[in-house]
Design a protein around this motif. Structure first.
Motif, PDB file in Angstrom:
ATOM      1  N   ILE A  80       0.509  -0.991   0.148  1.00 52.08           N
ATOM      2  CA  ILE A  80       0.519   0.424  -0.365  1.00 52.08           C
ATOM      3  C   ILE A  80       1.028   1.209  -0.446  1.00 52.08           C
ATOM      4  CG2 ILE A  80      -2.294  -1.098   1.095  1.00 52.08           C
ATOM      5  CD1 ILE A  80      -1.084   0.535   3.856  1.00 52.08           C
ATOM      6  N   GLY A  81       2.601   0.983   0.005  1.00 53.17           N
ATOM      7  CA  GLY A  81       2.865   2.441  -0.395  1.00 53.17           C
ATOM      8  C   GLY A  81       4.530   2.278  -0.201  1.00 53.17           C
ATOM      9  N   HIS A  82       5.154   2.736  -0.031  1.00 51.97           N
ATOM     10  CA  HIS A  82       6.227   2.608  -0.442  1.00 51.97           C
ATOM     11  C   HIS A  82       7.113   3.486   0.645  1.00 51.97           C
ATOM     12  CE1 HIS A  82       7.797   5.833  -3.093  1.00 51.97           C
ATOM     13  NE2 HIS A  82       7.052   5.111  -3.829  1.00 51.97           N
ATOM     14  N   ILE A  83       8.387   3.556   1.553  1.00 56.21           N
ATOM     15  CA  ILE A  83       8.970   4.562   2.279  1.00 56.21           C
ATOM     16  C   ILE A  83      10.577   4.629   2.639  1.00 56.21           C
ATOM     17  CG2 ILE A  83       8.052   2.831   4.703  1.00 56.21           C
ATOM     18  CD1 ILE A  83       8.488   6.172   5.713  1.00 56.21           C
ATOM     19  N   ILE A 102       2.002   7.209  -0.434  1.00 54.61           N
ATOM     20  CA  ILE A 102       1.314   6.092  -0.166  1.00 54.61           C
ATOM     21  C   ILE A 102      -0.284   5.619  -0.921  1.00 54.61           C
ATOM     22  CG2 ILE A 102      -0.641   5.790   1.901  1.00 54.61           C
ATOM     23  CD1 ILE A 102       2.057   5.525   2.448  1.00 54.61           C
ATOM     24  N   ASP A 103      -0.093   4.852  -1.454  1.00 59.14           N
ATOM     25  CA  ASP A 103      -1.643   4.706  -1.852  1.00 59.14           C
ATOM     26  C   ASP A 103      -2.535   5.035  -1.890  1.00 59.14           C
ATOM     27  OD1 ASP A 103      -3.573   3.253  -3.470  1.00 59.14           O
ATOM     28  OD2 ASP A 103      -2.432   1.600  -4.242  1.00 59.14           O
ATOM     29  N   GLU A 104      -3.367   5.632  -3.047  1.00 58.52           N
ATOM     30  CA  GLU A 104      -4.608   6.634  -2.705  1.00 58.52           C
ATOM     31  C   GLU A 104      -5.611   6.279  -2.274  1.00 58.52           C
ATOM     32  OE1 GLU A 104      -6.484   9.731  -5.996  1.00 58.52           O
ATOM     33  OE2 GLU A 104      -5.536   8.171  -6.630  1.00 58.52           O
ATOM     34  N   LYS A 105      -5.782   5.322  -2.177  1.00 60.65           N
ATOM     35  CA  LYS A 105      -7.164   4.200  -1.929  1.00 60.65           C
ATOM     36  C   LYS A 105      -6.343   4.259  -0.234  1.00 60.65           C
ATOM     37  CE  LYS A 105      -6.481   0.740  -3.921  1.00 60.65           C
ATOM     38  NZ  LYS A 105      -6.921  -0.739  -4.662  1.00 60.65           N
ATOM     39  N   TYR A 106      -5.359   4.796   0.296  1.00 61.13           N
ATOM     40  CA  TYR A 106      -4.838   4.848   1.666  1.00 61.13           C
ATOM     41  C   TYR A 106      -4.569   5.588   2.398  1.00 61.13           C
ATOM     42  CZ  TYR A 106      -5.594  -0.500   1.124  1.00 61.13           C
ATOM     43  OH  TYR A 106      -5.494  -1.605   0.608  1.00 61.13           O
TER      44      TYR A 106
END
Length: 183
Positions: A80-83, A102-106
């Motif tokens: 759902i994302g990366h950091i 972060i994924d837009e949905k989250y």
């Protein structure tokens, strides 16, 4: 592979088999993320390109120069994302940059804040950094809120720092010192 856990999240460094899910994440958020980041050539969004990026991040991880984590809800393998904790410098700096998407949905669920706080704790305790820095567009109110919720301090404005989609964009410089960090 490095794994760290937050309350709701599992962060783990990317491995070669993550290339497809990372490419899918990049494609899904291509236009959403391009509001504050440059659009890339079409090839960037392919599994092959992300595989190469993962190989580079593994090399940098082994050299203790970068930690690129996928963000997953605990108990799920949905990316759902990366950091990333990147551009790690040792003394006399003992610093690094942090960046995340972060994924837009989250978005707007506290996920970015939790991921940032989790990586900060890892950076100060395990990587033994003194200072973490972040650049953020003055237009990116969500990311500004994430950094400020994670105790980062705005140090100033960097004029025309990044060329994004046809124009030079100012960015704030934020930082967090190990001595200022509170769990």
């Amino acid at each position: 592979m490095v794994k760290i856990e937050g309350d709701r999240l599992l962060l783990r460094t990317f491995v070669e088999s993550d290339a497809k899910s990372l490419a899918d994440l990049m494609r899904r958020n291509k236009y959403f993320w391009s509001i504050h980041e440059p659009l890339h050539e079409e090839e960037f969004y392919t599994e092959e390109a992300q595989f190469k990026k993962i190989l580079e991040s593994i090399h940098l991880l082994r050299a203790n120069r970068e930690y690129s984590f996928g963000i997953y809800p605990k108990g799920s393998n949905v990316l759902i994302g990366h950091i990333s904790l990147y551009a790690i410098k040792r003394l006399p700096y003992n610093s690094a940059f942090i960046g995340y998407s972060i994924d837009e949905k989250y978005t707007r669920k506290g996920i970015a804040t939790e991921a940032v706080k989790t990586v900060i704790q890892f950076a100060f305790r395990n990587v033994k950094l003194h200072r973490i820095e972040a650049y953020v567009s003055p237009k990116n109110s969500g990311s500004i809120k994430v950094l400020e919720n994670a105790q980062f301090v705005r140090e100033g404005l960097l004029r025309e720092l990044l060329y994004i989609n046809g124009s030079w964009e100012d960015h704030y410089l934020y930082s967090l010192l190990q001595d200022d960090f509170r769990n």
